[in-house]
Design a protein around this motif. Structure first.
Motif, mmCIF file in Angstrom:
data_model
loop_
_atom_site.group_PDB
_atom_site.id
_atom_site.type_symbol
_atom_site.label_atom_id
_atom_site.label_comp_id
_atom_site.label_asym_id
_atom_site.label_seq_id
_atom_site.Cartn_x
_atom_site.Cartn_y
_atom_site.Cartn_z
ATOM 1 N N ILE A 197 17.286 29.069 -2.799
ATOM 2 C CA ILE A 197 16.854 27.748 -3.258
ATOM 3 C C ILE A 197 15.781 27.921 -4.333
ATOM 4 O O ILE A 197 14.665 28.338 -4.031
ATOM 5 N N PRO A 198 16.103 27.602 -5.586
ATOM 6 C CA PRO A 198 15.121 27.785 -6.654
ATOM 7 C C PRO A 198 13.944 26.816 -6.513
ATOM 8 O O PRO A 198 14.080 25.737 -5.929
ATOM 9 N N PRO A 199 12.790 27.200 -7.052
ATOM 10 C CA PRO A 199 11.600 26.349 -6.956
ATOM 11 C C PRO A 199 11.823 24.920 -7.455
ATOM 12 O O PRO A 199 11.311 23.982 -6.855
ATOM 13 N N ILE A 200 12.594 24.745 -8.522
ATOM 14 C CA ILE A 200 12.784 23.391 -9.069
ATOM 15 C C ILE A 200 13.477 22.484 -8.059
ATOM 16 O O ILE A 200 13.166 21.293 -7.974
ATOM 17 N N GLU A 201 14.380 23.016 -7.257
ATOM 18 C CA GLU A 201 15.046 22.193 -6.249
ATOM 19 C C GLU A 201 14.074 21.795 -5.146
ATOM 20 O O GLU A 201 14.188 20.713 -4.570
ATOM 21 N N GLN A 202 13.091 22.639 -4.871
ATOM 22 C CA GLN A 202 12.058 22.292 -3.899
ATOM 23 C C GLN A 202 11.157 21.193 -4.464
ATOM 24 O O GLN A 202 10.738 20.292 -3.743
ATOM 25 N N THR A 203 10.895 21.252 -5.756
ATOM 26 C CA THR A 203 10.128 20.191 -6.426
ATOM 27 C C THR A 203 10.881 18.875 -6.344
ATOM 28 O O THR A 203 10.292 17.833 -6.043
ATOM 29 N N TYR A 204 12.184 18.902 -6.618
ATOM 30 C CA TYR A 204 12.983 17.673 -6.524
ATOM 31 C C TYR A 204 12.930 17.105 -5.118
ATOM 32 O O TYR A 204 12.846 15.883 -4.928
ATOM 33 N N SER A 205 12.990 17.975 -4.108
ATOM 34 C CA SER A 205 12.951 17.502 -2.730
ATOM 35 C C SER A 205 11.620 16.827 -2.418
ATOM 36 O O SER A 205 11.585 15.779 -1.765
ATOM 37 N N ALA A 206 10.520 17.392 -2.899
ATOM 38 C CA ALA A 206 9.202 16.773 -2.675
ATOM 39 C C ALA A 206 9.132 15.402 -3.343
ATOM 40 O O ALA A 206 8.587 14.451 -2.779
ATOM 41 N N GLY A 207 9.700 15.281 -4.537
ATOM 42 C CA GLY A 207 9.751 13.976 -5.197
ATOM 43 C C GLY A 207 10.598 12.987 -4.416
ATOM 44 O O GLY A 207 10.257 11.798 -4.314
ATOM 45 N N ALA A 208 11.697 13.468 -3.847
ATOM 46 C CA ALA A 208 12.552 12.598 -3.041
ATOM 47 C C ALA A 208 11.817 12.116 -1.793
ATOM 48 O O ALA A 208 12.003 10.972 -1.360
ATOM 49 N N VAL A 209 10.961 12.965 -1.215
ATOM 50 C CA VAL A 209 10.163 12.558 -0.061
ATOM 51 C C VAL A 209 9.225 11.419 -0.465
ATOM 52 O O VAL A 209 9.043 10.456 0.293
ATOM 53 N N CYS A 210 8.637 11.526 -1.651
ATOM 54 C CA CYS A 210 7.753 10.453 -2.129
ATOM 55 C C CYS A 210 8.504 9.126 -2.188
ATOM 56 O O CYS A 210 8.009 8.103 -1.694
ATOM 57 N N LEU A 211 9.691 9.140 -2.786
ATOM 58 C CA LEU A 211 10.464 7.897 -2.892
ATOM 59 C C LEU A 211 10.912 7.408 -1.525
ATOM 60 O O LEU A 211 10.891 6.208 -1.250
ATOM 61 N N ALA A 212 11.298 8.332 -0.645
ATOM 62 C CA ALA A 212 11.726 7.920 0.690
ATOM 63 C C ALA A 212 10.579 7.266 1.455
ATOM 64 O O ALA A 212 10.776 6.256 2.138
ATOM 65 N N LEU A 213 9.371 7.820 1.343
ATOM 66 C CA LEU A 213 8.223 7.225 2.021
ATOM 67 C C LEU A 213 7.881 5.869 1.415
ATOM 68 O O LEU A 213 7.604 4.907 2.140
ATOM 69 N N LEU A 214 7.918 5.779 0.101
ATOM 70 C CA LEU A 214 7.678 4.503 -0.571
ATOM 71 C C LEU A 214 8.664 3.447 -0.087
ATOM 72 O O LEU A 214 8.276 2.339 0.303
#
Length: 190
Positions: A107-124
């Protein structure tokens, strides 16, 4: 044939963040916040790495952080310092979503970054769907390493993906212009 969920589709079609400066009391207590965090954690995480964690900032912590902002050397200008101080000092509750890069051969770092951003939107979205007002903010301080490590206590492999402010909506913002989907969509048939 899929079974539509009209209530969910209506929510997604009409969702609107609430400006953080308009969020007041009450805020969700721990019992109300935990299910929202659980919903956010259902985000795809690209290999089950869980490349994120939460830091819940309550009022006293937000005031302490606000007071520390002027001492940070990375501010672009005095106006940015005041804006960052207000972002923390006027808030009653914010959840910092922390990206935690995990070593992975697949899993490349950029995909982990995308996942963290998705968590932000999911929490919002979870907060909004639960009836709270919510807003996703960052700002210069959240990208400053001195702030991340010195003020927020993050490790060198961590960074702030977003600060999700949650509270009671005190005023409904007007709808804002949305993208022209036809202008930004390309269809590929062959």
């Amino acid at each position: 044939m899929p079974t539509p969920r009209p209530d969910v589709l209506d929510f997604l079609a009409t969702r609107r963040s609430r400006p953080a400066k308009t969020l007041g009391l009450p805020v969700p207590d721990r019992a109300a916040l935990m299910p929202l965090l659980e919903m956010a954690a259902r985000t795809p995480d690209h290999g089950k790495l869980e490349p994120w964690r939460f830091v819940v900032l309550e009022r006293a912590a937000l005031l302490r952080i606000s007071a520390m902002i002027p001492a940070l050397p990375g501010a672009p200008d005095a106006e940015a310092v005041l804006k960052a101080q207000a972002q923390y000092g006027e808030a009653h509750l914010a959840v910092a979503v922390i990206e935690v890069q995990q070593p992975s051969p697949k899993i490349p770092p950029i995909e982990q970054t995308y996942s963290a951003g998705a968590v932000c939107l999911a929490l919002l979205n979870a907060a909004l769907a639960a009836g709270w007002g919510a807003n996703w903010l960052t700002g210069w301080a959240s990208h400053d390493r001195g702030f991340a490590e010195g003020v927020m206590g993050l490790g060198s492999h961590e960074r702030i993906a977003g600060l999700i402010h949650i509270g009671t909506e005190t005023s409904a913002p007007p709808e804002r212009p949305r993208p022209d989907i036809g202008a930004i969509t390309t269809w590929v048939s062959e």
